[in-house]
Design an enzyme around this catalytic site. Sequence first.
Site, PDB file in Angstrom:
ATOM      1  N   HIS A 232     -30.464   2.955   0.062  1.00 18.62           N
ATOM      2  CA  HIS A 232     -30.845   3.668   1.293  1.00 18.62           C
ATOM      3  C   HIS A 232     -31.796   4.814   0.986  1.00 18.62           C
ATOM      4  CE1 HIS A 232     -29.937   4.800   5.570  1.00 18.62           C
ATOM      5  NE2 HIS A 232     -30.607   5.860   5.135  1.00 18.62           N
TER       6      HIS A 232
ATOM      7  N   ASP B  72     -31.060   8.429   0.029  1.00 15.80           N
ATOM      8  CA  ASP B  72     -31.492   8.777   1.382  1.00 15.80           C
ATOM      9  C   ASP B  72     -32.769   9.618   1.399  1.00 15.80           C
ATOM     10  OD1 ASP B  72     -31.501   8.801   4.132  1.00 15.80           O
ATOM     11  OD2 ASP B  72     -29.694  10.004   4.380  1.00 15.80           O
TER      12      ASP B  72
ATOM     13  N   TRP C 139     -35.324  16.581   5.736  1.00 12.11           N
ATOM     14  CA  TRP C 139     -33.865  16.675   5.808  1.00 12.11           C
ATOM     15  C   TRP C 139     -33.253  17.308   4.565  1.00 12.11           C
ATOM     16  CZ3 TRP C 139     -36.825  12.589   7.473  1.00 12.11           C
ATOM     17  CH2 TRP C 139     -36.779  12.320   8.827  1.00 12.11           C
TER      18      TRP C 139
HETATM   19 ZN   LIG Z   1     -31.441   7.404   6.288  1.00 11.29          ZN
END
Ligand SMILES: [Zn+2]
Length: 423
Positions: A57, A309, A315
């Site tokens: 991911h 991620d 983020w």
């Molecule tokens: Zn994600």
Amino acid sequence: MLDLLIKNANLPDGRTGLDIAIQNGRIAEVGERVSPKGRETIDAGGQLVSPPFVDAHFHMDATLSFGIPRVNQSGTLLEGIALWGELKPQLTFEAIVARAMTYCDWAVGKGLLAIRSHVDVCDPRLLAVEALLEVKKRVAPYLDLQLVAFPQDGVLRSPGALENLKRSLDLGVEVVGGIPHFERTMADGAESVKILTELAAQRGLRVDMHCDETDDPLSRHIETLAYHTQRLGLHGRVNGSHLTSMHSMDNYYVSKLIPLMAEARVSAVANPLINITIQGRHDTYPKRRGMTRVPELLAAGVPVAFGHDCVMDPWYSLGSGDMLEVAHMGLHVAQMTGQDAMRACFRAVTETPAAILGIEGYGIAPGCNADLVLLQARDPIEALRLRATRLAVIRRGKVISHTPATTAALDLPGRARETSFRI
Ligand SMILES: [Zn+2]
């Protein structure tokens, strides 16, 4: 004459002192004393040789964009999504390609040779899609990049997103993504799961949705995802990413939910670095950890991988492509400190994500691709403890990256000179 012979290797499954013979880019033999000579020989010296790390991911269209156009002040998921929305109009094909290529170099140095990256399809220009398809082509000799068509702003909430998603599949993106908890209502979220799983079934594709990335225990789209997986016969081809709401759900409900996931053979990807920093932001104390229920899922037979991620993006401002760092955080957050549990955490960044991505020829057995990482550690637990140095990274039988061993030569009063030790 073999192309490469690796001598005296320990394997992740606990076998020790084995030789690995490599011919024509594939593993020819694994045994105690392989007799033919290799054109090149590596003495592993009783250290761990693993198949490469796999990240199930990631967001390669956003990586290394930290600070552009500004920094995420609140650290929340929603400000991150808003910030990504501000950055999107400024993106160029060249800049996305350049950042992604740099990240792939980092990844290779860390023995990370397969990445599933979501790519935002909400921009009608499909700039990021075209850029990452170009990157996929360029890195193919040394890294498997699998792309997921990800409607970041919601496939129903964002005008034109479904058409853009289909166009990106036509261009060669191979997995159907989604984000049901970001749709306007729970009902729209459920409808998006139905539409997207049906699309995947029609096209014979895998599914990987951002699912229930929230602290809201009533966010239950994973139930709907498991239901449609079962209904459409997509067993073993569907993954739920994040599933953080499961952390906050009622135990009784979870005791029904997890067997439904197991029945539909839906896999799960937790993203420990991101979940521990982004979830629980609305809590005072106690603050929730916000990672999904990894040991409970594993105990029920649901495959669970750990993903990175984000690396230096709207983020998350940290990260380095080191899947041992990801697994190290995962085992702490999930309190998976038992010996078998730590070995499961190592598998969560190697063989489990390889199976989720459907990578063929992965592993250390005759016939497998000769893609290997020699670590400065004797076993998976020591590799996790040390976030061990990747002494050599091998792709199709050729060393493509190496890092010197971590050692120290001390010259301290009262100590023997040149004491060399492992760190
Ligand atoms: Zn994600």
